[in-house]
Design a protein around this motif. Structure first.
Motif, PDB file in Angstrom:
ATOM      1  N   ILE A 103       0.621  -0.988   0.093  1.00  0.00           N
ATOM      2  CA  ILE A 103       0.014   0.161   0.160  1.00  0.00           C
ATOM      3  C   ILE A 103       0.717   1.587   0.359  1.00  0.00           C
ATOM      4  N   LYS A 193      -3.124   0.879  -4.748  1.00  0.00           N
ATOM      5  CA  LYS A 193      -3.181  -0.677  -3.775  1.00  0.00           C
ATOM      6  C   LYS A 193      -1.885  -1.427  -4.880  1.00  0.00           C
ATOM      7  N   LEU A 319       0.218  -5.238   4.181  1.00  0.00           N
ATOM      8  CA  LEU A 319      -0.769  -5.273   4.861  1.00  0.00           C
ATOM      9  C   LEU A 319      -0.988  -6.196   6.000  1.00  0.00           C
ATOM     10  N   TYR A 719      -7.040  -1.504   4.363  1.00  0.00           N
ATOM     11  CA  TYR A 719      -5.624  -0.590   4.781  1.00  0.00           C
ATOM     12  C   TYR A 719      -5.688   0.638   5.214  1.00  0.00           C
TER      13      TYR A 719
END
Length: 990
Positions: A103, A193, A319, A719
């Motif tokens: 992320i 992402k 993540l 996230y």
């Protein structure tokens, strides 16, 4: 009826070429075509073919945020009717198939014009569409209206946006797949992402030489006979304390690992491609690409570290696997770690180190493995320390010197502890201190010091063996660290230097920082460290002044009980002051060490970490141990004698040790500082500060959510949840507190045998506390490969060597062990310790006091004092050389120095012997490594043999075809179509 709007914006370049940017809009009625919409939005985007490079699909939302797009590829905004249904709340892309591996987070500002325009369009549109899903429609009137209401341009924000566009485009060119999400609960924060497809993972795994499991499996050598029975019994006994995770079960077979190669994919176990590269490996690969990919819109190339340092992105992290609490939470490694590792209820269990490594990487796995080994090794040290302490308790009533000091019949009158205000006092009033000193100053203390020196050597060897086992199990054998990427600050400094040189000499050669560039920083470091060490000494000196003045004030007390507790009171209060100062300076020195390292501008993260560790350890070592060193080696050494005392500032008399010696005060000092640091700094701070930060973040988010109830009810994406966690700051603070504790356990253990016990109790809590912090409080760190604990091993080894020397001096000079031995074998008349106290005391004629220093109340004890006693080896006042150092002093000093030399060399020799006799690599591990090499050679030999057989088969087939061609008529060598057959290479007779 469903309408789809498609707009192409044409922009002309200077060359006259036109570029088209496609703007794709969603259907007006999302409810009518959710499947088609999802298919189009979730479609993988990447660089288009060469003939269509000018066309890009973007969302209309980017018009108001970006304005225009200069790069060859942009991001597809994630829009869907119910986007959270398939993506598992942010763990996957909107299509629910591609997993989010990394992320990137950035802050953005929306122009007021865009918001006004949106409101106007919604006001004029009669269709019932939500604000988040609808976007303004393009048109001439719209564009004109936007220009009229266009606000002042924020060039700084535009520059960041353009850099992000270029960087993200370069990531797409590198093969990564990106998806942007600005429709989040955190206003003004956008998320990118990143997903690494299979071909990228294979390519990078080959570049990084990642060892991956092959199809070949082999049997791990098992013990036989008595050892096998013993191991089975141990496994049954320890079964209740084993964590319930699959990775912790003993393995009988192991897959052969080999550095990944795309050409040899057939060798690897690719039965399940989704799990072949786990989440830790995927995030590591993506992070390597992020570091390598650059943005060149600045004067110099900027990787992800530079972009983070310059605020282009505000955060970058992998993540977590999912939630760790809740009844409906799907099973994942994070939840399993929370239940079997990061819970205080499983404090008695072993750590699931393999699962920790699988989730956090080798570097963090090695830290917790080392902490576990250290904690286990503290168990025998604690048991021996308790035995030594109990021996002191059992023999305290049989200790002749303390019995003589407590015997009031001896009527030993001691000289005043301070000038004028203090009077003469009875030695029997220090009875409690003398008895307490025996608990820590007895013959068993010497044995315990030798034991702890050997314990330290054994611990280091045991860790090396454990480390080799982990290297074998984690496929790190043969792993060598590669050159790290330059840090952002280093690149910026090089750019600044090159710009100056370019301005002066018009040269653009690649520059690098030399010692001349860093000389001001080196000078600042030297001066800064000297200043901070001097500040620590000044504070210790200030506490000494406090002790002296407070002791003089308390000594005025008329009650005998008050006078007897003066030393304990002064020592305890002074140590508490020292503890508070140490805790405050620890935080300050940590920040200063980081700043001093930053101005040096180290080239790589590894250099930065090593320099930071060295400075922080030096400052914190001095800060923590300076007060203890003072009590152990300086207090009472430079006092002088009655009638000729040593003064500070001509008014404060240097303090003396108690009649029983300074070891009791050293024990108090060490215990309070050690326990205080562990309780306040290591536990309360680590628990309280994260909880406080989490509460503050919760209150801020609650204030924001109250403005939008609909947003509040919406579940946050993974996230978004991780973004609100604390960023991982490295393992340096964790190692540092354990290294300082290791110093307390080994350096002055002769004065405090219970130190290993308190360290053990602290570490049992510390393991679970750190585990809970990593699992629940911190963002998931990037997995880093490492085969050892780095510079910390050398620091531990240095502390172990230093501990031998310090304990030798503590036993020899701080305790009364050597004077007792000297008296017992040289001066005792009956071979016992009777008369030892009187032997260590010298006499002073009170008429020899300097003017103004005699007690104001000489009759305080009820009788006139003519001779008082003080602890020293000096000639009596009736001697020819009165008050000179006696021969006894030199005899004791010679014995002290001889003991230091013998003790140090003996223990060093024993430690080296332990180091030599215990091999660094366990025999079974060396056999397994050799077996792996042999098996790998066999695999490749079989592959080569297979290739040779195939080549020979092909040659045989070609040969047979050639023979068949020779046997046939040339006329038959033509096909029905008139073309030549495979035998056309031979001459034909037509």
């Amino acid at each position: 009826m469903r309408r789809i709007w498609l707009c192409y914006v044409c922009t002309c370049s200077v060359d006259g070429d036109s570029e088209f940017y496609g703007v794709d809009f969603l259907p007006e009625d999302l409810n009518e075509a959710p499947e088609e919409t999802g298919m189009r939005v979730n479609k993988k985007y990447s660089c288009l073919p060469a003939e269509e490079k000018g066309i890009h699909i973007i969302n209309i939302r980017a018009i108001e945020d970006i304005g225009y797009d200069q790069h060859e590829s942009t991001l597809l905004n994630s829009l869907s009717k119910n986007p959270d249904a398939d993506c598992k709340y942010g763990l996957y892309f909107r299509d629910g198939k591609r997993k989010v591996d990394y992320i990137l987070v950035y802050h953005y500002k929306k122009s007021s014009a865009g918001k006004t325009l949106t409101r106007r369009v919604h006001h004029n549109d009669s269709s019932a569409r939500s604000t988040k899903q609808d976007q303004p429609l393009p048109g001439k009137g719209v564009q004109l209206e936007m220009r009229e209401s266009e606000p002042h341009v924020d060039y700084h924000e535009d520059d960041k946006r353009f850099r992000r566009e270029e960087y993200e485009g370069n990531l797409v060119e590198a093969g990564l797949e990106l998806e942007r999400d600005e429709d989040t609960k955190i206003h003004g924060v956008g998320f990118v992402k990143i997903h690494a497809p299979w071909n990228v993972l294979c390519r990078e795994a080959e570049f990084l030489k990642l060892k991956m499991p092959t199809k070949k499996m082999y049997q791990i050598n098992q013990t036989h006979g008595l050892l096998k029975k013993i191991n089975s019994v141990i496994q049954k006994i320890t079964e209740p304390i084993q964590p319930k995770v699959a990775e912790h079960k003993p393995q009988t077979v192991k897959r052969l690992s080999y550095p990944f190669s795309r050409e040899k994919q057939h060798l690897f176990d690719l039965s399940d491609r989704d799990s072949f590269f786990d989440s830790k490996t995927r995030s590591t690969i993506v992070y390597e690409i992020l570091k390598r990919t650059t943005c060149t819109k600045a004067k110099y190339s900027m990787g992800i570290t530079s972009l983070l340092a310059n605020g282009v992105y505000s955060a970058a992290y992998p993540l977590h696997d999912g939630d760790y609490e809740g009844e409906n939470t799907e099973p994942n490694d994070r939840k399993l770690l929370c239940e079997e590792w990061a819970s205080y209820g499983v404090f008695y269990k072993y750590q699931p180190i393999d699962l920790v490594r699988k989730y956090f990487g080798e570097k963090i796995g090695l830290y917790f493995a080392w902490l576990g080994v250290y904690t286990q090794m503290l168990i025998p040290a604690s048991i021996v320390g308790i035995i030594v302490f109990l021996y002191g308790c059992a023999t305290v009533d049989e200790n002749i010197p303390s019995m003589e000091m407590c015997d009031q019949r001896n009527n030993i009158t001691m000289c005043p502890l301070c000038d004028r205000t203090c009077s003469y006092w009875k030695m029997s009033s220090a009875c409690a201190t003398a008895r307490a000193s025996h608990l820590f100053d007895n013959p068993a203390t010497v044995f315990f010091s030798v034991f702890m020196a050997l314990w330290a050597a054994t611990f280091m060897e045991h860790w090396k063996r454990k480390q080799m086992r982990l290297n074998y199990r984690w496929d790190l054998t043969g792993f060598e660290e590669e050159e790290d990427h330059p840090r952002a600050e280093y690149e910026a400094k090089v750019l600044e230097k090159s710009l100056r040189k370019e301005h002066k000499h018009k040269e653009t050669d690649k520059e690098k920082l030399t010692w001349k560039d860093r000389f001001p920083a080196y000078l600042t470091n030297f001066v800064g460290i000297i200043f901070m060490v001097g500040l620590t000494f000044a504070i210790v000196f200030g506490v000494i002044i406090y002790r002296i003045s407070t002791a003089a004030a308390l000594a005025i007390s008329s009650t005998p009980s008050g006078r007897s507790s003066v030393r304990v009171t002064v020592t305890a209060t002074a140590v508490i002051i020292n503890l508070v100062v140490i805790i405050i300076l620890d935080e300050v020195y940590g920040c200063i060490a980081r700043w001093l390292t930053q101005i040096e501008v180290p080239k790589t993260d590894k250099n930065f970490e090593e320099r930071l560790i060295f400075k922080a350890f030096l400052l914190k070592f001095v800060n923590a141990y300076t007060p203890i060193f003072y009590v152990a080696f300086f207090k009472g050494r430079f006092v002088g004698r009655p009638g000729d005392y040593v003064y500070i500032f001509h008014s404060f008399r240097m303090e003396e040790c108690a009649p029983g010696g300074c070891l009791m005060e050293l024990c108090i000092q060490l215990s309070i500082i050690m326990l205080g640091k562990q309780l306040i700094q290591n536990n309360l701070f680590e628990i309280g500060i994260p909880k406080m930060k989490k509460f503050i973040r919760y209150m801020k988010l609650k204030r924001r959510r109250s403005l939008d109830h609909e947003e509040h009810m919406k579940k946050k994406q993974r996230y978004e949840v991780d973004y609100n966690l604390e960023p991982f700051a490295g393992l340096t603070p964790e190692y540092m507190e354990m290294i300082i504790q290791f110093g307390f356990v080994t350096l002055f253990v002769a004065s405090f045998p219970l130190a290993p016990l308190f360290a053990l109790l602290n570490n049992i809590i510390e393991i679970r506390l750190d585990a809970k912090k990593f699992v629940t409080e911190l963002r998931r760190p990037v997995a880093v490969r490492a085969k050892d604990i780095g510079i910390w091993y050398n620091i531990l080894r240095g502390i172990g060597k230093l501990a031998v020397i310090i304990n030798a001096f503590v036993i020899s000079f701080t305790s009364d062990f050597i004077p007792r031995l000297v008296y017992l074998y040289m001066y005792s008349e009956n071979g016992t310790m009777h008369g030892f106290v009187n032997h260590t005391l010298s006499s002073f004629n009170v008429s020899d006091f300097q003017a103004g220093t005699a007690p104001n109340d000489p009759m305080d004890l009820g009788y006139e004092v003519q001779i008082c006693r003080y602890k020293d080896y000096r000639e009596p006042p009736w001697s020819e050389n009165k008050y000179d150092i006696s021969k006894d002093f030199w005899a004791v000093l010679a014995a002290r120095l001889a003991f230091v030399i013998v003790f140090q060399n003996l223990v060093m020799f024993m430690s080296d012997f332990v180091d030599w006799i215990i091999p660094d690599i366990p025999k079974d591990i060396s056999q397994q490594i050799h077996k792996e090499k042999v098996l790998m050679v066999e695999v490749f030999m079989r592959e080569e043999q297979g290739k040779l057989q195939m080549l020979e088969t092909w040659k045989d087939k070609d040969k047979k075809k050639g023979e068949n061609c020779n046997n046939h008529s040339p006329r038959l060598s033509r096909s029905h179509s008139g073309s030549l057959s495979s035998c056309h290479s031979y001459p034909l007779d037509v």
